[in-house]
Scaffold this active site. Sequence first.
Site, PDB file in Angstrom:
ATOM      1  N   HIS A  80       0.615  -1.335  -0.158  1.00  0.00           N
ATOM      2  CA  HIS A  80      -0.321  -0.248  -0.025  1.00  0.00           C
ATOM      3  C   HIS A  80       0.586   1.398  -0.060  1.00  0.00           C
ATOM      4  O   HIS A  80       1.709   1.769   0.149  1.00  0.00           O
ATOM      5  CB  HIS A  80      -1.109   0.172   1.368  1.00  0.00           C
ATOM      6  CG  HIS A  80      -1.943  -1.210   1.170  1.00  0.00           C
ATOM      7  ND1 HIS A  80      -3.123  -1.241   0.543  1.00  0.00           N
ATOM      8  CD2 HIS A  80      -1.973  -2.409   2.501  1.00  0.00           C
ATOM      9  CE1 HIS A  80      -3.636  -2.554   0.763  1.00  0.00           C
ATOM     10  NE2 HIS A  80      -2.833  -3.027   1.739  1.00  0.00           N
TER      11      HIS A  80
ATOM     12  N   ALA B 210      16.824 -15.464  12.218  1.00  0.00           N
ATOM     13  CA  ALA B 210      15.989 -15.501  12.659  1.00  0.00           C
ATOM     14  C   ALA B 210      15.153 -14.337  13.126  1.00  0.00           C
ATOM     15  O   ALA B 210      15.520 -13.352  14.300  1.00  0.00           O
ATOM     16  CB  ALA B 210      15.571 -16.562  13.769  1.00  0.00           C
TER      17      ALA B 210
ATOM     18  N   ARG C 214      17.458  -2.784   3.901  1.00  0.00           N
ATOM     19  CA  ARG C 214      18.389  -2.514   3.395  1.00  0.00           C
ATOM     20  C   ARG C 214      19.789  -3.598   2.987  1.00  0.00           C
ATOM     21  O   ARG C 214      19.453  -4.729   3.085  1.00  0.00           O
ATOM     22  CB  ARG C 214      19.784  -1.621   3.954  1.00  0.00           C
ATOM     23  CG  ARG C 214      18.450  -0.148   3.932  1.00  0.00           C
ATOM     24  CD  ARG C 214      20.203   0.703   4.755  1.00  0.00           C
ATOM     25  NE  ARG C 214      19.209   2.102   5.792  1.00  0.00           N
ATOM     26  CZ  ARG C 214      19.151   2.174   6.484  1.00  0.00           C
ATOM     27  NH1 ARG C 214      20.539   2.563   7.007  1.00  0.00           N
ATOM     28  NH2 ARG C 214      18.600   3.861   6.963  1.00  0.00           N
TER      29      ARG C 214
ATOM     30  N   LYS D 223      20.825  -5.516  10.919  1.00  0.00           N
ATOM     31  CA  LYS D 223      22.267  -4.621  10.820  1.00  0.00           C
ATOM     32  C   LYS D 223      23.467  -6.771  11.199  1.00  0.00           C
ATOM     33  O   LYS D 223      23.137  -7.058  11.528  1.00  0.00           O
ATOM     34  CB  LYS D 223      22.802  -3.759  11.989  1.00  0.00           C
ATOM     35  CG  LYS D 223      21.563  -2.867  12.486  1.00  0.00           C
ATOM     36  CD  LYS D 223      21.931  -2.039  13.902  1.00  0.00           C
ATOM     37  CE  LYS D 223      20.785  -1.258  14.005  1.00  0.00           C
ATOM     38  NZ  LYS D 223      20.908  -0.172  15.019  1.00  0.00           N
TER      39      LYS D 223
END
Length: 206
Positions: A133, A179, A185, A199
């Site tokens: 959306h 997990a 990114r 990260k």
Amino acid sequence: MLRKFKDALSPASKARLLQLIYSPFKIRDRIFAWYYGFSCIQGWRLHGLPCVHMRDSRSIEIGQNFTAISRWQKNSIGVMQPVIMKTLRQGARIRIGNNVGISGSTLSANLSITIGNDVLIGSGSLITDCDAHPLDYEERLKNGSPRMAAVVIEDGVFIGARSIILKGVRIGRGSVIGAGSVVSRDVPAGVITVGNPAKVVKKLES
């Protein structure tokens, strides 16, 4: 009695027995592949049938030795859903390489999802190349188009259970996604990435 018989079998005999047990399902798998237009099913193992939706004919390509687990008995932590693969717009594509295993996860493509060879995708994961959306409230009211960008998962990647891979992400060769991670990114090759947002926490030894 059956347990004693099983324990007495050599590893090679167990492998042959499993192949024999799976033989009737090979016919089912061939019918499934024919129905959806999959041309290469060598070495496939479908533990329960995946749910497949193609916007265009043959918009999903799958390589050899593909394993899809849609039954809870066949995964160590179970599955909450079958494997789901969907192309939602004209021209959208999902490409899956060789020796890929997917457990109870969703691949949803509005543009392109590419998965390399020797990739493992853990139970309950989601890979999507679209926001679903618009982020802007006014645009949602107008039913506007959401943002989308291709996803690429390179060879040898392991995606841990319940992870989410979002639009525009490229995960480098051999990396591990912990997990429950949310990956928004790019991830370089050969690292462990965890968290929300994900990260890099460790570089894997080559």
